[in-house]
Design a protein around this motif. Structure first.
Motif, PDB file in Angstrom:
ATOM      1  N   ALA A  75       0.867  -0.936  -0.153  1.00  0.00           N
ATOM      2  CA  ALA A  75      -0.033  -0.161  -0.058  1.00  0.00           C
ATOM      3  C   ALA A  75       0.932   1.246   0.034  1.00  0.00           C
ATOM      4  O   ALA A  75       0.709   2.274  -0.697  1.00  0.00           O
ATOM      5  CB  ALA A  75      -0.938   0.112   1.225  1.00  0.00           C
ATOM      6  N   GLN A  76       2.064   1.305   0.683  1.00  0.00           N
ATOM      7  CA  GLN A  76       2.958   2.486   0.953  1.00  0.00           C
ATOM      8  C   GLN A  76       3.223   2.518  -0.587  1.00  0.00           C
ATOM      9  O   GLN A  76       3.724   3.563  -1.209  1.00  0.00           O
ATOM     10  CB  GLN A  76       3.908   2.182   1.891  1.00  0.00           C
ATOM     11  N   SER A  77       4.051   1.254  -1.141  1.00  0.00           N
ATOM     12  CA  SER A  77       4.829   1.311  -2.603  1.00  0.00           C
ATOM     13  C   SER A  77       3.646   1.916  -3.503  1.00  0.00           C
ATOM     14  O   SER A  77       4.036   2.859  -4.228  1.00  0.00           O
ATOM     15  CB  SER A  77       5.093  -0.076  -2.908  1.00  0.00           C
ATOM     16  N   ILE A  78       2.455   1.538  -3.480  1.00  0.00           N
ATOM     17  CA  ILE A  78       1.370   1.966  -4.203  1.00  0.00           C
ATOM     18  C   ILE A  78       1.224   3.433  -4.157  1.00  0.00           C
ATOM     19  O   ILE A  78       1.133   4.244  -5.139  1.00  0.00           O
ATOM     20  CB  ILE A  78       0.142   1.129  -4.192  1.00  0.00           C
ATOM     21  N   SER A  79       1.043   3.880  -2.956  1.00  0.00           N
ATOM     22  CA  SER A  79       1.265   5.497  -2.737  1.00  0.00           C
ATOM     23  C   SER A  79       2.119   6.410  -3.542  1.00  0.00           C
ATOM     24  O   SER A  79       1.994   7.062  -4.386  1.00  0.00           O
ATOM     25  CB  SER A  79       0.881   5.723  -1.389  1.00  0.00           C
ATOM     26  N   GLU A  80       3.339   5.755  -3.289  1.00  0.00           N
ATOM     27  CA  GLU A  80       4.456   6.349  -3.793  1.00  0.00           C
ATOM     28  C   GLU A  80       4.634   6.296  -5.234  1.00  0.00           C
ATOM     29  O   GLU A  80       5.082   7.295  -5.919  1.00  0.00           O
ATOM     30  CB  GLU A  80       5.763   5.729  -3.254  1.00  0.00           C
ATOM     31  N   LEU A  81       4.318   5.111  -5.874  1.00  0.00           N
ATOM     32  CA  LEU A  81       4.242   4.890  -7.126  1.00  0.00           C
ATOM     33  C   LEU A  81       3.249   5.619  -7.947  1.00  0.00           C
ATOM     34  O   LEU A  81       3.625   6.203  -9.040  1.00  0.00           O
ATOM     35  CB  LEU A  81       4.064   3.342  -7.402  1.00  0.00           C
ATOM     36  N   SER A  82       2.192   6.026  -7.464  1.00  0.00           N
ATOM     37  CA  SER A  82       0.981   6.719  -7.897  1.00  0.00           C
ATOM     38  C   SER A  82       1.681   8.194  -8.012  1.00  0.00           C
ATOM     39  O   SER A  82       1.288   8.892  -8.876  1.00  0.00           O
ATOM     40  CB  SER A  82      -0.303   6.801  -6.828  1.00  0.00           C
ATOM     41  N   ARG A  83       2.324   8.723  -6.853  1.00  0.00           N
ATOM     42  CA  ARG A  83       2.704   9.926  -7.181  1.00  0.00           C
ATOM     43  C   ARG A  83       3.832  10.098  -8.192  1.00  0.00           C
ATOM     44  O   ARG A  83       3.935  11.168  -8.834  1.00  0.00           O
ATOM     45  CB  ARG A  83       3.564  10.427  -5.631  1.00  0.00           C
ATOM     46  N   GLN A  84       4.646   9.210  -8.445  1.00  0.00           N
ATOM     47  CA  GLN A  84       5.700   9.104  -9.536  1.00  0.00           C
ATOM     48  C   GLN A  84       4.807   9.017 -10.847  1.00  0.00           C
ATOM     49  O   GLN A  84       5.267   9.767 -11.832  1.00  0.00           O
ATOM     50  CB  GLN A  84       6.485   7.824  -9.374  1.00  0.00           C
ATOM     51  N   VAL A  85       3.984   8.228 -11.035  1.00  0.00           N
ATOM     52  CA  VAL A  85       2.937   8.416 -12.180  1.00  0.00           C
ATOM     53  C   VAL A  85       2.344   9.959 -12.380  1.00  0.00           C
ATOM     54  O   VAL A  85       2.617  10.164 -13.572  1.00  0.00           O
ATOM     55  CB  VAL A  85       1.919   7.218 -12.116  1.00  0.00           C
ATOM     56  N   ASP A  86       1.942  10.313 -11.374  1.00  0.00           N
ATOM     57  CA  ASP A  86       1.442  11.551 -11.597  1.00  0.00           C
ATOM     58  C   ASP A  86       2.567  12.581 -12.001  1.00  0.00           C
ATOM     59  O   ASP A  86       2.247  13.439 -12.936  1.00  0.00           O
ATOM     60  CB  ASP A  86       0.769  12.020 -10.340  1.00  0.00           C
ATOM     61  N   ALA A  87       3.806  12.461 -11.414  1.00  0.00           N
ATOM     62  CA  ALA A  87       4.735  13.399 -11.835  1.00  0.00           C
ATOM     63  C   ALA A  87       5.143  13.069 -13.223  1.00  0.00           C
ATOM     64  O   ALA A  87       5.422  14.098 -13.980  1.00  0.00           O
ATOM     65  CB  ALA A  87       5.837  13.295 -10.896  1.00  0.00           C
ATOM     66  N   GLU A  88       5.229  11.826 -13.569  1.00  0.00           N
ATOM     67  CA  GLU A  88       5.699  11.728 -14.892  1.00  0.00           C
ATOM     68  C   GLU A  88       4.639  12.143 -16.150  1.00  0.00           C
ATOM     69  O   GLU A  88       4.896  12.466 -17.213  1.00  0.00           O
ATOM     70  CB  GLU A  88       5.891   9.979 -15.185  1.00  0.00           C
ATOM     71  N   ARG A  89       3.253  11.903 -15.711  1.00  0.00           N
ATOM     72  CA  ARG A  89       2.349  12.466 -16.558  1.00  0.00           C
ATOM     73  C   ARG A  89       2.592  14.003 -16.604  1.00  0.00           C
ATOM     74  O   ARG A  89       2.227  14.386 -17.686  1.00  0.00           O
ATOM     75  CB  ARG A  89       1.033  12.086 -15.914  1.00  0.00           C
ATOM     76  N   ASP A  90       2.792  14.577 -15.626  1.00  0.00           N
ATOM     77  CA  ASP A  90       2.861  16.011 -15.841  1.00  0.00           C
ATOM     78  C   ASP A  90       4.146  16.444 -16.564  1.00  0.00           C
ATOM     79  O   ASP A  90       4.048  17.269 -17.677  1.00  0.00           O
ATOM     80  CB  ASP A  90       3.297  16.740 -14.467  1.00  0.00           C
ATOM     81  N   LYS A  91       5.296  15.512 -16.683  1.00  0.00           N
ATOM     82  CA  LYS A  91       6.344  15.891 -17.539  1.00  0.00           C
ATOM     83  C   LYS A  91       5.956  15.408 -19.008  1.00  0.00           C
ATOM     84  O   LYS A  91       6.081  16.263 -19.950  1.00  0.00           O
ATOM     85  CB  LYS A  91       7.573  14.834 -17.140  1.00  0.00           C
ATOM     86  N   LEU A  92       5.183  14.517 -19.056  1.00  0.00           N
ATOM     87  CA  LEU A  92       4.658  14.154 -20.335  1.00  0.00           C
ATOM     88  C   LEU A  92       3.961  15.073 -21.186  1.00  0.00           C
ATOM     89  O   LEU A  92       4.087  15.520 -22.405  1.00  0.00           O
ATOM     90  CB  LEU A  92       3.883  12.673 -20.522  1.00  0.00           C
ATOM     91  N   ALA A  93       3.088  15.796 -20.221  1.00  0.00           N
ATOM     92  CA  ALA A  93       2.320  16.941 -20.709  1.00  0.00           C
ATOM     93  C   ALA A  93       2.981  18.117 -21.187  1.00  0.00           C
ATOM     94  O   ALA A  93       2.841  18.877 -22.401  1.00  0.00           O
ATOM     95  CB  ALA A  93       1.182  17.382 -19.693  1.00  0.00           C
ATOM     96  N   ASP A  94       4.080  18.162 -20.329  1.00  0.00           N
ATOM     97  CA  ASP A  94       5.210  19.635 -20.619  1.00  0.00           C
ATOM     98  C   ASP A  94       5.863  19.165 -21.660  1.00  0.00           C
ATOM     99  O   ASP A  94       6.089  20.080 -22.809  1.00  0.00           O
ATOM    100  CB  ASP A  94       5.948  19.628 -19.452  1.00  0.00           C
ATOM    101  N   ALA A  95       6.400  18.102 -22.087  1.00  0.00           N
ATOM    102  CA  ALA A  95       7.165  17.578 -23.487  1.00  0.00           C
ATOM    103  C   ALA A  95       6.268  17.766 -24.516  1.00  0.00           C
ATOM    104  O   ALA A  95       6.900  17.976 -25.673  1.00  0.00           O
ATOM    105  CB  ALA A  95       7.667  16.198 -23.002  1.00  0.00           C
ATOM    106  N   PHE A  96       5.071  17.317 -24.330  1.00  0.00           N
ATOM    107  CA  PHE A  96       4.216  17.264 -25.425  1.00  0.00           C
ATOM    108  C   PHE A  96       3.840  18.755 -25.913  1.00  0.00           C
ATOM    109  O   PHE A  96       3.743  18.911 -27.080  1.00  0.00           O
ATOM    110  CB  PHE A  96       2.638  16.526 -25.102  1.00  0.00           C
ATOM    111  N   GLU A  97       3.645  19.431 -25.017  1.00  0.00           N
ATOM    112  CA  GLU A  97       3.631  20.891 -25.139  1.00  0.00           C
ATOM    113  C   GLU A  97       4.628  21.428 -25.981  1.00  0.00           C
ATOM    114  O   GLU A  97       4.416  22.273 -26.867  1.00  0.00           O
ATOM    115  CB  GLU A  97       3.237  21.542 -23.902  1.00  0.00           C
ATOM    116  N   GLU A  98       5.760  21.165 -25.602  1.00  0.00           N
ATOM    117  CA  GLU A  98       7.003  21.622 -26.082  1.00  0.00           C
ATOM    118  C   GLU A  98       7.059  21.211 -27.656  1.00  0.00           C
ATOM    119  O   GLU A  98       7.305  22.111 -28.429  1.00  0.00           O
ATOM    120  CB  GLU A  98       8.256  21.406 -25.366  1.00  0.00           C
ATOM    121  N   LEU A  99       6.733  19.950 -27.723  1.00  0.00           N
ATOM    122  CA  LEU A  99       6.763  19.318 -29.075  1.00  0.00           C
ATOM    123  C   LEU A  99       5.740  19.906 -30.065  1.00  0.00           C
ATOM    124  O   LEU A  99       6.198  20.367 -31.323  1.00  0.00           O
ATOM    125  CB  LEU A  99       6.495  17.822 -29.011  1.00  0.00           C
TER     126      LEU A  99
END
Length: 140
Positions: A75-99
């Motif tokens: 459950a703790q790992s899932i919580s941490e991994l969810s935060r990482q997924v959200d951060a990567e999605r934000d990076k993806l949105a930024d990278a896509f916007e730059e593209l």
């Protein structure tokens, strides 16, 4: 123009790389969630089998204790991994916007180059028509 094309390729590569990371993290997250559910089922089964659901009870099944601890860790790992997924999605949105910005600049440059080429071609055709017209007028 060539540098923009290279920049677009680099940006696309970055977007694809982040998409791969997001997909990998989401797959890992799904695996963790399935494992957490499986552990929850095992804990309930062991509790039912032993007839004891109080973890503080002296006869509480050892496997159920282990599975509960593992489930809590997951459950703790899932919580941490969810935060990482959200951060990567934000990076993806930024990278896509730059593209998209770089592609828009490239498309604008291409449109301007085509318009300039058409303008030059039209000027040449106009010059040829004027020359032909003045020659025809001179012949008469």
């Amino acid at each position: 123009m060539k540098s923009r094309t290279s920049l677009i390729r680099v940006q696309r590569f970055q977007v694809q790389e982040i998409q791969r990371r997001v997909a990998d993290l989401e797959q890992m997250l799904d695996d963790f969630r399935r494992e957490e559910e499986e552990l929850e089922k095992r804990v309930r089964y062991e509790q039912q089998k032993a007839g004891i659901s109080d973890e503080a009870h002296y006869a509480y099944p050892t496997y159920a204790k282990y599975a509960s601890m593992r489930r809590d860790n997951l459950a703790q790992s899932i919580s941490e991994l969810s935060r990482q997924v959200d951060a990567e999605r934000d990076k993806l949105a930024d990278a896509f916007e730059e593209l998209k910005k770089v592609e828009l600049v490239e498309e604008t440059a291409r449109t301007r180059a085509k318009a300039e080429t058409r303008r030059r071609e039209q000027a040449e055709l106009d010059e040829m028509a004027l020359t032909a017209h003045s020659r025809a007028a001179d012949i008469r």
